[in-house]
Design a protein around this motif. Structure first.
Motif, PDB file in Angstrom:
ATOM      1  N   GLU A   1      90.546  75.621  47.108  1.00  0.00           N
ATOM      2  CA  GLU A   1      89.098  75.468  47.266  1.00  0.00           C
ATOM      3  C   GLU A   1      88.719  74.124  47.887  1.00  0.00           C
ATOM      4  OE1 GLU A   1      89.687  78.254  43.764  1.00  0.00           O
ATOM      5  OE2 GLU A   1      90.598  76.419  44.540  1.00  0.00           O
ATOM      6  N   GLU A   2      89.227  73.036  47.330  1.00  0.00           N
ATOM      7  CA  GLU A   2      88.832  71.714  47.824  1.00  0.00           C
ATOM      8  C   GLU A   2      89.437  71.419  49.189  1.00  0.00           C
ATOM      9  OE1 GLU A   2      89.268  68.437  45.203  1.00  0.00           O
ATOM     10  OE2 GLU A   2      88.419  69.488  43.474  1.00  0.00           O
ATOM     11  N   GLU A   3      90.710  71.717  49.350  1.00  0.00           N
ATOM     12  CA  GLU A   3      91.384  71.447  50.617  1.00  0.00           C
ATOM     13  C   GLU A   3      90.736  72.205  51.768  1.00  0.00           C
ATOM     14  OE1 GLU A   3      95.798  72.176  52.608  1.00  0.00           O
ATOM     15  OE2 GLU A   3      95.574  72.160  50.426  1.00  0.00           O
ATOM     16  N   GLY A   4      90.257  73.409  51.476  1.00  0.00           N
ATOM     17  CA  GLY A   4      89.680  74.249  52.529  1.00  0.00           C
ATOM     18  C   GLY A   4      88.172  74.312  52.514  1.00  0.00           C
ATOM     19  N   ALA A   5      87.522  73.253  52.019  1.00  0.00           N
ATOM     20  CA  ALA A   5      86.059  73.267  51.871  1.00  0.00           C
ATOM     21  C   ALA A   5      85.335  73.597  53.171  1.00  0.00           C
ATOM     22  CB  ALA A   5      85.585  71.917  51.334  1.00  0.00           C
ATOM     23  N   LYS A   6      85.869  73.137  54.314  1.00  0.00           N
ATOM     24  CA  LYS A   6      85.190  73.384  55.588  1.00  0.00           C
ATOM     25  C   LYS A   6      85.223  74.858  55.980  1.00  0.00           C
ATOM     26  CE  LYS A   6      89.291  72.124  58.319  1.00  0.00           C
ATOM     27  NZ  LYS A   6      89.830  71.214  59.346  1.00  0.00           N
ATOM     28  N   PHE A   7      86.114  75.634  55.307  1.00  0.00           N
ATOM     29  CA  PHE A   7      86.180  77.075  55.580  1.00  0.00           C
ATOM     30  C   PHE A   7      85.509  77.893  54.471  1.00  0.00           C
ATOM     31  CE2 PHE A   7      90.107  75.356  57.647  1.00  0.00           C
ATOM     32  CZ  PHE A   7      89.762  75.638  58.955  1.00  0.00           C
ATOM     33  N   ARG A   8      84.617  77.252  53.743  1.00  0.00           N
ATOM     34  CA  ARG A   8      84.003  77.890  52.578  1.00  0.00           C
ATOM     35  C   ARG A   8      83.390  79.251  52.904  1.00  0.00           C
ATOM     36  NH1 ARG A   8      83.033  75.577  48.037  1.00  0.00           N
ATOM     37  NH2 ARG A   8      83.238  73.500  48.967  1.00  0.00           N
ATOM     38  N   ASP A   9      82.831  79.388  54.083  1.00  0.00           N
ATOM     39  CA  ASP A   9      82.193  80.655  54.459  1.00  0.00           C
ATOM     40  C   ASP A   9      83.180  81.812  54.490  1.00  0.00           C
ATOM     41  OD1 ASP A   9      79.829  79.320  54.740  1.00  0.00           O
ATOM     42  OD2 ASP A   9      79.925  79.175  56.928  1.00  0.00           O
ATOM     43  N   TYR A  10      84.470  81.514  54.588  1.00  0.00           N
ATOM     44  CA  TYR A  10      85.473  82.568  54.748  1.00  0.00           C
ATOM     45  C   TYR A  10      86.374  82.727  53.523  1.00  0.00           C
ATOM     46  CZ  TYR A  10      83.837  81.737  59.444  1.00  0.00           C
ATOM     47  OH  TYR A  10      83.034  81.565  60.540  1.00  0.00           O
ATOM     48  N   PHE A  11      85.957  82.168  52.381  1.00  0.00           N
ATOM     49  CA  PHE A  11      86.749  82.333  51.167  1.00  0.00           C
ATOM     50  C   PHE A  11      86.809  83.799  50.734  1.00  0.00           C
ATOM     51  CE2 PHE A  11      86.253  77.753  49.301  1.00  0.00           C
ATOM     52  CZ  PHE A  11      87.033  77.286  50.348  1.00  0.00           C
ATOM     53  N   ASP A  12      85.746  84.534  50.997  1.00  0.00           N
ATOM     54  CA  ASP A  12      85.707  85.961  50.644  1.00  0.00           C
ATOM     55  C   ASP A  12      84.789  86.644  51.656  1.00  0.00           C
ATOM     56  OD1 ASP A  12      85.897  88.410  49.452  1.00  0.00           O
ATOM     57  OD2 ASP A  12      84.704  87.905  47.685  1.00  0.00           O
ATOM     58  N   TRP A  13      85.359  86.983  52.801  1.00  0.00           N
ATOM     59  CA  TRP A  13      84.550  87.458  53.927  1.00  0.00           C
ATOM     60  C   TRP A  13      85.024  88.845  54.349  1.00  0.00           C
ATOM     61  CZ3 TRP A  13      80.212  85.749  56.139  1.00  0.00           C
ATOM     62  CH2 TRP A  13      79.840  86.261  57.384  1.00  0.00           C
ATOM     63  N   GLU A  14      84.077  89.639  54.841  1.00  0.00           N
ATOM     64  CA  GLU A  14      84.430  90.982  55.318  1.00  0.00           C
ATOM     65  C   GLU A  14      83.431  91.409  56.384  1.00  0.00           C
ATOM     66  OE1 GLU A  14      84.722  95.570  53.573  1.00  0.00           O
ATOM     67  OE2 GLU A  14      85.066  93.852  52.230  1.00  0.00           O
ATOM     68  N   GLU A  15      83.954  91.886  57.526  1.00  0.00           N
ATOM     69  CA  GLU A  15      83.089  92.437  58.561  1.00  0.00           C
ATOM     70  C   GLU A  15      83.907  93.300  59.522  1.00  0.00           C
ATOM     71  OE1 GLU A  15      81.405  89.782  61.593  1.00  0.00           O
ATOM     72  OE2 GLU A  15      82.843  88.250  60.966  1.00  0.00           O
ATOM     73  N   ASN A  16      83.198  94.127  60.284  1.00  0.00           N
ATOM     74  CA  ASN A  16      83.857  94.981  61.265  1.00  0.00           C
ATOM     75  C   ASN A  16      84.468  94.118  62.358  1.00  0.00           C
ATOM     76  OD1 ASN A  16      83.886  96.627  63.902  1.00  0.00           O
ATOM     77  ND2 ASN A  16      83.584  98.208  62.358  1.00  0.00           N
TER      78      ASN A  16
END
Length: 709
Positions: free
Chosen positions: A197-212
């Motif tokens: 979580e902390e190491e990847g904070a800049k990718f927070r939007d993609y921690f649990d993402w789903e789309e076509n």
């Protein structure tokens, strides 16, 4: 082997004759700018975009042919190349079709299916696949053999299913259907790796993402891939498993019996274990390529706009590379960019020497008759700009200059060669000053990837990126034209037909013999032959040369035409260039020949009216808001002037003078719907923005251009 001219013409919706002409010229060594500018008759006036598309598609088809030859040779060596298979391979129009045909024959490591075949289970697999009335368990008993490691009927059936699973995976029709399902309905899903979580904070939007997948924009695809590469998230691409199995069962299930049940198990295994991972890899490649293309396109367009930014022109410039602790490096340049003097001033803490620094700037401005002062926009940039403006230097323009990449240049071999007796700080300051005078001439010395107008440039295909950026630089340089008597070797290297070696030879000849007096004299440059002269001459300018057209974009091959025009009117070429009334008397049809048509004649007439005119916009001075120099100075609702520094698919970054660019999201760019920020802004454009939000902790600024006047 086919020339592919017909294919390219059909795909790009272009005339076959024009495509053939372009490819012939390219094969003969002509460059894209030369073809677009000076061979309009044979190409049907195709522009650089179309010519580049023809060139690139020919290269792709060549790669396809090379792969086709390798596949034919490999299958032939296996003794399995039938006439029917050869015909299919030769007719395959895409790399995907080729690879599907090759898949059953591709050399494999020892697979479960290979082992099952070694155990003699292929006949059992065929019995099951036929889905006749025979009991598969009864048939399997005949293949039980402890010596071959088939201890019972279940083991025999399992081995047979392994073989069938491989058949399913390698079936062209099956792969085509499921591939189509992946293309249309695959979902890209991400999950955070535990503890990241902390190491990847800049990718927070993609921690649990789903789309076509088909609808995911390029910047999100590249961001997710980077997060996966950094082991912040896990990424999966697939459609619903049930939908994929339904497609496969429609192909392979023929009956409703026990053999069909075994077949169904094999189909499911073939999909999950073999086909799904294979197609996911394929989709990753396809989506990455698509994302790369879009990111490279945006990068290239941003670079084009930056390269073609308005030049101040040949002015006497003082350039300042700002700094706090180490002071501000000051250089004075003449109107051609030659370094005349360098110094250091300390107008800021911790070594503040305000009075001495002010006196130094005033003295240098007077001594070198400075017309403009360029201040780098890095650390201490706004503070230095404020200090200089406060000196009240009359008739001296003060301009903030984007210094991205200047440090890269200052440490480069090019800079060391140009300024062997000066350190990196002097070189960097010179670069800042020259950027103000002529952005194009100076920026070509820097690796385009270091200029800072792209996104994810280190993640995209580097070969494709380099080709695209090189194309942009070549197009920009030749579009503007190059003054041969003042241009650097780096700038000359991008001129059509030259390259680094001839560029250095031109500079060497110029240094030894003085300025060129005519384009013809270029033929005396070592190794610059007739072909290079043909490609380069029209893009090289010689002002105040022997021939009046040497300062224009009229190609020397067309000088006789202009002479004929002047003779027809009973005037000189300079008269024809100076007087519009004379040019209006010309009937262009009278000068059409077998090789020169109206497109070229119209270009010539246009150039005679404004010979050698720089196509770039006129320079306009710009100033940031006084008193707004740090992030803490910003307040919600403020309306500020800014300069667009970078454009992405999701918005534009704008410098408002606080050492941190703000983002105008695409949804905040206009009062109407905007799908692409490039519809509204361009790099280096001056805009008015309103501050929407300031996040001091994350150093983020949200801006808007809506309803801003």
């Amino acid at each position: 082997m086919s020339t592919h001219n017909d294919t390219i013409a059909a795909e790009l919706n272009l005339g076959l004759r024009n495509v053939t002409a372009v490819l012939t010229l390219l094969d003969d060594g002509a460059t894209v700018p030369f073809i677009a500018r000076y061979r309009k008759e044979v190409t049907g006036s195709l522009d650089e975009v179309a010519i580049t598309a023809i060139r690139d598609r020919k290269k792709q088809l060549k790669e396809l042919d090379d792969r086709r030859d390798t596949i034919l040779k490999t299958i032939g060596e296996q003794g399995k190349l039938t006439d029917q298979l050869r015909s299919k391979i030769e007719q395959a129009g895409t790399m995907t079709q080729l690879e599907d045909l090759y898949l059953p024959y591709r050399p494999k490591r020892r697979t479960r299916a290979t082992i099952a075949r070694e155990r003699g289970l292929e006949p059992l697999a065929k019995i099951i696949a036929s889905q006749g009335g025979r009991d598969p368990y009864e048939a399997a008993r005949h293949y039980v053999n402890n010596k071959n490691e088939v201890p019972d009927a279940d083991a025999a059936l399992a081995g047979a299913r392994d073989i069938i699973a491989e058949w399913v995976n390698e079936d062209q029709r099956a792969r085509k259907r499921v591939r189509r399902l992946f293309e249309r309905r695959a979902t890209v899903k991400t999950k955070l790796v535990k503890g990241k979580e902390e190491e990847g904070a800049k990718f927070r939007d993609y921690f649990d993402w789903e789309e076509n997948l088909s609808k995911a924009p390029s910047h999100r695809i590249l961001a997710m891939r980077r997060a996966e590469k950094e082991k912040i998230i896990r990424l999966n691409i697939s459609p619903e498993e049930e939908d994929a199995l339904h497609e496969l069962e429609r192909i392979f299930l023929k009956s409703r019996n026990e053999a069909a049940d075994q077949m169904q198990l094999a189909v499911k295994d073939g999909y999950k274990r073999l086909m799904a991972p294979s197609l996911e890899t394929e989709m990753r490649v396809v989506s990455k390529k698509k994302a790369d293309e879009e990111a490279i396109r945006v990068f290239a367009e941003n670079l084009r706009q930056l390269l073609l930014a308005a030049p101040l022109g040949p002015k006497r410039v003082m350039a300042i590379d700002p700094g706090f602790r180490t002071g501000c490096k000051v250089v004075c340049l003449d109107a051609q960019g030659k370094l005349l003097h360098h110094d250091v001033i300390y107008p800021h803490p911790p070594q503040r020497q305000s009075a001495r620094s002010a006196a130094g700037i005033r003295h240098l401005a007077e001594k070198y008759d400075i017309e403009a002062i360029a201040v780098g926009n890095g650390t201490a940039g706004r503070e230095t700009e404020t200090f200089v403006r406060g000196l009240g230097l009359s008739d001296v323009m003060v301009v903030m200059v984007n210094e991205s990449g200047a440090s890269i240049y200052s440490a480069s071999p090019v800079a060391r060669e140009e300024f062997p007796n000066h350190d990196v700080t002097v070189r960097g300051a010179v670069s800042i000053g020259r950027r103000l005078m002529d952005p194009l001439s100076e920026l070509v010395k820097i690796d385009a990837k270091s200029i800072g107008v792209g996104q994810y440039q280190h993640d995209v295909d580097q070969t494709a990126l380099k080709q695209s950026l090189d194309d942009v630089v070549v197009s920009a340089v030749n579009g503007v034209g190059v003054e041969v008597n003042t241009a650097s070797a780096q700038l000359l290297a991008y001129v059509s037909g030259l390259g680094p070696t001839l560029a250095k030879n031109i500079v060497g000849y110029r240094n030894d013999n003085g300025p060129f007096r005519s384009r013809k004299e270029l033929m005396k440059v070592p190794r610059l032959g007739a072909k290079a002269f043909e490609q380069a001459a029209g893009f090289l300018r010689i002002r105040d040369g022997k021939h009046p057209l040497d300062a224009s974009a009229v190609h020397p091959e067309s000088y006789p035409i202009v002479d004929k025009m002047a003779a027809t009117l009973g005037c000189s070429v300079p008269d024809l260039m100076a007087r519009e009334d004379l040019r209006k008397q010309l009937r262009l049809k009278d000068f059409v020949t077998d090789t020169v048509g109206l497109p070229t004649l119209k270009d010539i007439l246009k150039e005679l009216a404004k010979p050698g005119r720089d196509p770039r916009e006129q320079f306009e001075a710009f100033s940031f808001q006084e008193g707004v120099e740090e992030l803490e100075d910003l307040r919600e609702g403020m309306v500020l002037p800014g300069i667009v520094t970078n454009i992405t698919k999701f918005g534009a970054f704008v410098d408002v003078g606080v050492h941190q660019d703000g983002l105008v999201h695409v949804s905040q760019m206009a009062d109407r719907y905007i799908s692409d920020p490039a519809e509204v802004v361009r790099v280096h454009q001056k805009v008015q923005v309103r501050v929407v939000e300031v996040d001091l902790r994350r150093k983020r600024i949200s801006l808007s251009m809506k309803n801003v006047r």
